[in-house]
Design a protein around this motif. Sequence first.
Motif: not given
Length: 111
Positions: A14-38
């Motif tokens: 497998w490989k990671w695909g496109h980013f789909r949705q931010h989580c509630a933990k990340e408040y900065r615009t355009g940034e991700t929290c670093g933890m990936k969920l499918v």
Amino acid sequence: MCFYDANEMACKCWKWGHFRQHCAKEYRTGETCGMKLVMNRYSLPTKCKICTKIDTKERSIRKEEERIRRWAKEHGRTASIEKAQDDIYAFQLDIQRLIADRDEKRGTLAW
């Protein structure tokens, strides 16, 4: 825990695909929290790069074994046979390394 697509290939890698949705933990615009969920899982008809390399090396081993069988019928080809055997050994080591890499990568995502 940001959400991504996961692409599963024909070889079950497998490989990671496109980013789909931010989580509630990340408040900065355009940034991700670093933890990936499918979020979505897609099947791809192709094999991954590692499995393709393994297949190529296995074909090279079969080719060298065929040469050894052919050269064994001839006399005076011992040096060629020894070199082919060394090549086969090197291919086998490469395959073992690639399999270890593939198994390590497969273990990082639980479905």
